[in-house]
Design a protein around this motif. Sequence first.
Motif, PDB file in Angstrom:
ATOM      1  N   MET A 122     -70.229 -29.008  90.007  1.00 50.59           N
ATOM      2  CA  MET A 122     -70.757 -28.164  88.934  1.00 50.59           C
ATOM      3  C   MET A 122     -72.278 -28.259  88.860  1.00 50.59           C
ATOM      4  SD  MET A 122     -68.451 -26.419  87.056  1.00 50.59           S
ATOM      5  CE  MET A 122     -69.208 -26.295  85.443  1.00 50.59           C
ATOM      6  N   LEU A 123     -72.815 -29.462  88.986  1.00 42.96           N
ATOM      7  CA  LEU A 123     -74.269 -29.644  88.916  1.00 42.96           C
ATOM      8  C   LEU A 123     -74.964 -28.926  90.065  1.00 42.96           C
ATOM      9  CD1 LEU A 123     -74.569 -33.414  87.882  1.00 42.96           C
ATOM     10  CD2 LEU A 123     -75.113 -31.405  86.487  1.00 42.96           C
ATOM     11  N   ASP A 124     -74.371 -28.967  91.252  1.00 40.67           N
ATOM     12  CA  ASP A 124     -74.967 -28.276  92.404  1.00 40.67           C
ATOM     13  C   ASP A 124     -75.005 -26.772  92.182  1.00 40.67           C
ATOM     14  OD1 ASP A 124     -75.379 -30.639  93.718  1.00 40.67           O
ATOM     15  OD2 ASP A 124     -73.539 -30.529  94.902  1.00 40.67           O
ATOM     16  N   ASN A 125     -73.939 -26.214  91.634  1.00 42.62           N
ATOM     17  CA  ASN A 125     -73.875 -24.765  91.457  1.00 42.62           C
ATOM     18  C   ASN A 125     -74.696 -24.280  90.264  1.00 42.62           C
ATOM     19  OD1 ASN A 125     -71.787 -23.242  93.329  1.00 42.62           O
ATOM     20  ND2 ASN A 125     -70.952 -25.278  92.951  1.00 42.62           N
ATOM     21  N   MET A 126     -74.870 -25.107  89.255  1.00 41.13           N
ATOM     22  CA  MET A 126     -75.643 -24.695  88.086  1.00 41.13           C
ATOM     23  C   MET A 126     -77.129 -24.542  88.404  1.00 41.13           C
ATOM     24  SD  MET A 126     -73.771 -26.808  84.987  1.00 41.13           S
ATOM     25  CE  MET A 126     -74.822 -26.093  83.719  1.00 41.13           C
ATOM     26  N   LYS A 127     -77.555 -25.050  89.554  1.00 41.70           N
ATOM     27  CA  LYS A 127     -78.952 -24.920  89.961  1.00 41.70           C
ATOM     28  C   LYS A 127     -79.182 -23.699  90.853  1.00 41.70           C
ATOM     29  CE  LYS A 127     -79.503 -29.966  89.917  1.00 41.70           C
ATOM     30  NZ  LYS A 127     -79.774 -31.171  90.747  1.00 41.70           N
ATOM     31  N   GLN A 128     -78.128 -22.954  91.154  1.00 39.34           N
ATOM     32  CA  GLN A 128     -78.242 -21.827  92.071  1.00 39.34           C
ATOM     33  C   GLN A 128     -78.888 -20.614  91.388  1.00 39.34           C
ATOM     34  OE1 GLN A 128     -77.511 -22.170  95.328  1.00 39.34           O
ATOM     35  NE2 GLN A 128     -76.999 -24.294  94.836  1.00 39.34           N
ATOM     36  N   ASP A 129     -79.408 -19.696  92.213  1.00 36.86           N
ATOM     37  CA  ASP A 129     -80.109 -18.511  91.692  1.00 36.86           C
ATOM     38  C   ASP A 129     -79.183 -17.579  90.930  1.00 36.86           C
ATOM     39  OD1 ASP A 129     -82.459 -19.438  92.783  1.00 36.86           O
ATOM     40  OD2 ASP A 129     -82.238 -18.292  94.642  1.00 36.86           O
ATOM     41  N   TYR A 130     -77.913 -17.481  91.345  1.00 35.61           N
ATOM     42  CA  TYR A 130     -77.018 -16.539  90.686  1.00 35.61           C
ATOM     43  C   TYR A 130     -76.759 -16.932  89.232  1.00 35.61           C
ATOM     44  CZ  TYR A 130     -73.024 -19.729  91.209  1.00 35.61           C
ATOM     45  OH  TYR A 130     -72.168 -20.800  91.136  1.00 35.61           O
ATOM     46  N   VAL A 131     -76.859 -18.225  88.935  1.00 34.27           N
ATOM     47  CA  VAL A 131     -76.668 -18.676  87.558  1.00 34.27           C
ATOM     48  C   VAL A 131     -77.856 -18.224  86.705  1.00 34.27           C
ATOM     49  CG1 VAL A 131     -76.422 -20.706  86.060  1.00 34.27           C
ATOM     50  CG2 VAL A 131     -75.298 -20.646  88.296  1.00 34.27           C
ATOM     51  N   ARG A 142     -70.715 -19.369  77.970  1.00 29.96           N
ATOM     52  CA  ARG A 142     -69.309 -19.600  78.289  1.00 29.96           C
ATOM     53  C   ARG A 142     -68.900 -18.821  79.531  1.00 29.96           C
ATOM     54  NH1 ARG A 142     -64.702 -20.973  75.165  1.00 29.96           N
ATOM     55  NH2 ARG A 142     -62.766 -20.076  75.979  1.00 29.96           N
ATOM     56  N   THR A 143     -69.327 -17.565  79.625  1.00 31.99           N
ATOM     57  CA  THR A 143     -68.988 -16.741  80.787  1.00 31.99           C
ATOM     58  C   THR A 143     -69.650 -17.277  82.045  1.00 31.99           C
ATOM     59  OG1 THR A 143     -68.783 -14.788  79.371  1.00 31.99           O
ATOM     60  CG2 THR A 143     -69.062 -14.413  81.733  1.00 31.99           C
ATOM     61  N   VAL A 144     -70.895 -17.672  81.923  1.00 34.44           N
ATOM     62  CA  VAL A 144     -71.633 -18.186  83.084  1.00 34.44           C
ATOM     63  C   VAL A 144     -70.974 -19.443  83.635  1.00 34.44           C
ATOM     64  CG1 VAL A 144     -73.816 -19.183  83.864  1.00 34.44           C
ATOM     65  CG2 VAL A 144     -73.823 -17.175  82.373  1.00 34.44           C
ATOM     66  N   VAL A 145     -70.629 -20.360  82.743  1.00 30.08           N
ATOM     67  CA  VAL A 145     -70.096 -21.655  83.173  1.00 30.08           C
ATOM     68  C   VAL A 145     -68.655 -21.536  83.645  1.00 30.08           C
ATOM     69  CG1 VAL A 145     -69.527 -23.993  82.427  1.00 30.08           C
ATOM     70  CG2 VAL A 145     -71.672 -22.951  81.707  1.00 30.08           C
ATOM     71  N   LEU A 146     -67.803 -20.898  82.835  1.00 27.89           N
ATOM     72  CA  LEU A 146     -66.370 -20.905  83.123  1.00 27.89           C
ATOM     73  C   LEU A 146     -65.947 -19.834  84.126  1.00 27.89           C
ATOM     74  CD1 LEU A 146     -64.863 -21.565  79.579  1.00 27.89           C
ATOM     75  CD2 LEU A 146     -65.411 -23.205  81.385  1.00 27.89           C
ATOM     76  N   LYS A 147     -66.692 -18.744  84.228  1.00 27.79           N
ATOM     77  CA  LYS A 147     -66.295 -17.676  85.140  1.00 27.79           C
ATOM     78  C   LYS A 147     -66.998 -17.775  86.487  1.00 27.79           C
ATOM     79  CE  LYS A 147     -65.880 -12.644  85.534  1.00 27.79           C
ATOM     80  NZ  LYS A 147     -66.100 -11.330  84.885  1.00 27.79           N
ATOM     81  N   VAL A 149     -69.769 -20.314  87.543  1.00 28.47           N
ATOM     82  CA  VAL A 149     -70.043 -21.652  88.085  1.00 28.47           C
ATOM     83  C   VAL A 149     -68.747 -22.381  88.419  1.00 28.47           C
ATOM     84  CG1 VAL A 149     -71.132 -23.881  87.623  1.00 28.47           C
ATOM     85  CG2 VAL A 149     -72.207 -21.774  86.798  1.00 28.47           C
ATOM     86  N   LEU A 150     -67.770 -22.310  87.530  1.00 32.23           N
ATOM     87  CA  LEU A 150     -66.531 -23.053  87.749  1.00 32.23           C
ATOM     88  C   LEU A 150     -65.796 -22.582  88.991  1.00 32.23           C
ATOM     89  CD1 LEU A 150     -64.405 -25.083  86.842  1.00 32.23           C
ATOM     90  CD2 LEU A 150     -63.441 -23.316  85.349  1.00 32.23           C
ATOM     91  N   ARG A 151     -65.730 -21.278  89.191  1.00 33.18           N
ATOM     92  CA  ARG A 151     -64.982 -20.765  90.348  1.00 33.18           C
ATOM     93  C   ARG A 151     -65.613 -21.211  91.657  1.00 33.18           C
ATOM     94  NH1 ARG A 151     -62.575 -14.656  91.061  1.00 33.18           N
ATOM     95  NH2 ARG A 151     -61.445 -15.055  93.004  1.00 33.18           N
ATOM     96  N   ASN A 152     -66.933 -21.148  91.747  1.00 38.56           N
ATOM     97  CA  ASN A 152     -67.601 -21.593  92.972  1.00 38.56           C
ATOM     98  C   ASN A 152     -67.526 -23.106  93.137  1.00 38.56           C
ATOM     99  OD1 ASN A 152     -68.644 -19.083  94.099  1.00 38.56           O
ATOM    100  ND2 ASN A 152     -69.965 -18.996  92.311  1.00 38.56           N
ATOM    101  N   SER A 153     -67.491 -23.827  92.030  1.00 36.43           N
ATOM    102  CA  SER A 153     -67.438 -25.290  92.097  1.00 36.43           C
ATOM    103  C   SER A 153     -66.069 -25.798  92.515  1.00 36.43           C
ATOM    104  CB  SER A 153     -67.807 -25.890  90.732  1.00 36.43           C
ATOM    105  OG  SER A 153     -69.098 -25.497  90.331  1.00 36.43           O
TER     106      SER A 153
END
Length: 234
Positions: A122-131, A142-147, A149-153
């Motif tokens: 999760m930490l790796d993906n939360m630093k990505q440009d798409y976030v 909520r949408t950003v994290v659960l839809k 970031v979570l799916r890619n993580s």
Amino acid sequence: VFPLIGERLPQTLTVIGTAYLIGVLIALPIGIYSAYRQYSLFDQFGTMFAMIGFSVPTFFTGTVFIIVFGVWLGWFPTKYDTTLEVTDWDSFIKQIKQMAMPVMVLGLANAAAISRYMRSSMLDNMKQDYVRTARAKGMSERTVVLKHVLRNSMIPVVTIMGLQFAFLISGTVVVENVCVLPGIGRLVFQAVANGDLVVVRDVVLLLVAIVVVVNFVVDLLYAVIDPRLKTSDA
């Protein structure tokens, strides 16, 4: 050998399946919230929980659970009653109680491993440009994290979840003997002690086949989680 396996395999699969499900249900929320609230008090407790789960072997945890919950508190039986048949609500409660300690031991060990990988992914993906782009478009947190970031993580975490199933199978050999649970693990232990190599061989082959099937299912889940992995019709 197969009649022996047929008698004990359902018990082992019930314990492993329940422990696996409980471990995943505990680990995913802890890992997600720890990453979202990095360095918070919750994250510190989650890290401590994971380190204890990584460091303490299951035979020690099982012994501690028996002493605390079985002997001192008397909440759960210290030995498994093989003659118990589930015929009514009371017998069902007794069955749950005698399965509680081995399930908790394996489930907590599983949760400790998955939660740390979930947090790291999760930490790796939360630093990505798409976030950053999703937040700039006005999407809710909520949408950003659960839809997104979570799916890619989940892609690397699913791999660990498949490997953890193999870990639970190996751990059940120890836990079943500590908790006197009549499953495949105890059968292997007794066969080794008696020098019955035929039983050991066949049980090991069966467990290897189960691990292969589970990892095959995990590979299929990749395409569900990440549509980019699906092959085209061409």
